[in-house]
Design a protein around this motif. Sequence first.
Motif, short mmCIF file in Angstrom:
data_model
loop_
_atom_site.label_atom_id
_atom_site.label_comp_id
_atom_site.label_asym_id
_atom_site.label_seq_id
_atom_site.Cartn_x
_atom_site.Cartn_y
_atom_site.Cartn_z
N GLU A 1 0.30 4.17 -2.70
CA GLU A 1 0.03 5.57 -2.35
C GLU A 1 0.91 6.51 -3.19
N LEU B 1 0.81 -1.22 0.00
CA LEU B 1 0.00 0.00 0.00
C LEU B 1 0.85 1.27 0.00
N LYS C 1 -10.13 1.12 3.36
CA LYS C 1 -10.29 2.19 4.35
C LYS C 1 -8.95 2.88 4.62
N THR C 2 -7.90 2.08 4.76
CA THR C 2 -6.56 2.63 5.04
C THR C 2 -6.14 3.60 3.95
N LEU C 3 -6.32 3.15 2.69
CA LEU C 3 -5.82 3.95 1.56
C LEU C 3 -6.69 5.17 1.27
N SER D 1 -8.16 7.32 2.91
CA SER D 1 -7.90 8.56 3.65
C SER D 1 -6.63 9.27 3.17
N LYS D 2 -5.80 8.56 2.37
CA LYS D 2 -4.50 9.12 2.01
C LYS D 2 -4.39 9.55 0.55
N GLU E 1 -10.46 -3.55 4.45
CA GLU E 1 -9.60 -2.87 5.43
C GLU E 1 -8.57 -1.99 4.71
N ASP E 2 -7.94 -2.59 3.68
CA ASP E 2 -6.98 -1.82 2.87
C ASP E 2 -7.67 -0.61 2.24
#
Lengths: 382, 382
Positions: free
Chosen positions: A43, A39, A63-65, A67-68, A60-61
């Motif tokens: 990014e 990831l 959601k993590t990504l 935001s960025k 899950e990934d």
Amino acid sequence: MKGISVLGATGSIGTQTLDVLANHRDKFRLVAMSVGKNLALAEEQIHQFKPPLVSVMTDEDRKTLASKVPEGTRVVCGEEGLIEVATAEKAEILVNAVIGSVGLAPTLAAIEAKKTIALANKETLVTAGHLVTEKARENGVKLLPVDSEHSAIFQALQGERMDRLHRIIITASGGSFRDKSRDELNGVTVEDALKHPNWSMGAKITIDSATMMNKGLEVIEAHWLFNLPYEKIDVLLHKESIIHSMVEFVDRSVIAQLGTPDMRVPIQYALSYPDRLEFHKGQQLNLWEVGKLHFAPLDMERFRCMAFAYESGKQGGTMPTVLNAANEEAVELFLNNQLSFLGIEDVIEKALERHERIDSPSLADILHVDQETRAFVHSLIK
Amino acid sequence: MKGISVLGATGSIGTQTLDVLANHRDKFRLVAMSVGKNLALAEEQIHQFKPPLVSVMTDEDRKTLASKVPEGTRVVCGEEGLIEVATAEKAEILVNAVIGSVGLAPTLAAIEAKKTIALANKETLVTAGHLVTEKARENGVKLLPVDSEHSAIFQALQGERMDRLHRIIITASGGSFRDKSRDELNGVTVEDALKHPNWSMGAKITIDSATMMNKGLEVIEAHWLFNLPYEKIDVLLHKESIIHSMVEFVDRSVIAQLGTPDMRVPIQYALSYPDRLEFHKGQQLNLWEVGKLHFAPLDMERFRCMAFAYESGKQGGTMPTVLNAANEEAVELFLNNQLSFLGIEDVIEKALERHERIDSPSLADILHVDQETRAFVHSLIK
């Protein structure tokens, strides 16, 4: 401006594809991409190329990504996400650079959506060549090779008549262990196997080069890509990987494609086809610097995976699916130190022996046999 | 059924051309031929192929041959005879396989008669490339290469865009003396020079291979055939003559044509172009049997004729005519033991030095400079 979708953007072929896009910002635009576990790299890529659509493996990934990434990038996930990337509206070409049979369903979806397919995912044709080529024909969709060998053959065939072709000759570097006898292969380590002499590639394909399964899969892939019987597909050991492959015509004339080993050349060719674009970063091939090119016949007893591949290919039906699934699992086990190097071959042989072939399998048949074979391989280890 | 005229039917390329025709009686018909001094062979050929028109060198030869040929064959002679053969009504393709500048006028006549030209006669393009290519363009006539190197380049370019070409790489076997230093060339004999390692060819071209002038003439020929500046034409030593030549594109991709050395392959390609035909008699190229291919840079100080050729080509005008005429005469003198092997280079150098270049020469200028140069070369010997 051609819109490009990339499946597997953070992998070896994926990153090189993005490098090609970066070299030709005026020609290509990244409109969608899927990524794997890396990831952090994803990014970076997203910030550099600003694709409107990105697919990750898990929610899950996602959601993590999410935001960025920049505002214009939508993040999706899972198998549905792959399909969404593969069929992205503004994509003209789908580069399928994922590893393993996960590439199959998105490819079929992209063909239905009339995307040109730049295919680096061997398993798509190995396991479902009959379905993929038939669907491509029905939809008038081109399947363009990205592998250096198939690209070489494809380039050598430009301007020629297929019915004048006598045979194709796929070159093989021989991989990390080409100078070792079978006896010497006892006890080789994962680390040894990962040292490929010519190409910088991912772990799975580097092991496949050492076992020569990579070349076996390429033979099956060539059978489907070029619609050739196995009798017209030869393999030649050529350790420098300078001649990427050859075509012999009925008049004994042989056309070859050569170059310094750099995957960006065949990737770019698939994207620019039928045109060619400048490649300033590429290294010019000067054969007087290379000095010598070596060739040797391929010994099917030394490289048992080649024999398995030809045999599976000729038998057809679900046999190549078994070959591929057993190989994927065996390589994974080897990389995890749960299987010896020569054990890879034994596992594949056992999987092929026990399988009862299904002719003209459906997609469901293929996926079922794939899963069943993987389970069988694991049952051998426990 | 394509009608074929052959200039120089009894020579090395001529006999191989007739062999190609004999292999494809259903595709090609010999409609006219010219022959040189070998009337016995000519008679055999006439009985085998029954061409309606044959041209010989002198009126005496005409009378000799006329009494021995079948009823349907008319025998003519001299320069007019060559023109008649070159423009024979039923000929679609003219194979120009005569040696030396005698091939020029018939080629121009054939172009005006809209014949496709299969060109084995280098001197036509070397001495009058600007006239021949311009006339071909005006008449919409194709110039097809017969030399193995130019045929290789031509084949490699099929399906490609010329504006995507970066350079061509002409391979050179190095000829009979490739492993000798300049010092070792002192005192080599005609017999030594005639032992070409790879190709069975006529005496003139075999000597030209040993001096590398053959390659120099090919560079100039390539300049005209492919409309390329000299900066885009490289030469590479490759002693096996398996890779017949290569093309590098802007994307660093190199396409090469390979084969066992057999002139019938490029001859047949020129006749069958754009199609390919079976060539059962030809030997299949198996690179694992060859084992190794060698490459080395070309040293212009070792091979002075290469330097002369590039320089003459770049200067243009009548310089290549001087180069060619001086070389033809010098080789003849060498074959007659009137000049040493290294003397060939010295004679050419002197002829080039004294010549005052005429830019954009007419055909008359070219023929005049040709004769003048030959006379000068002979004046050096007496």
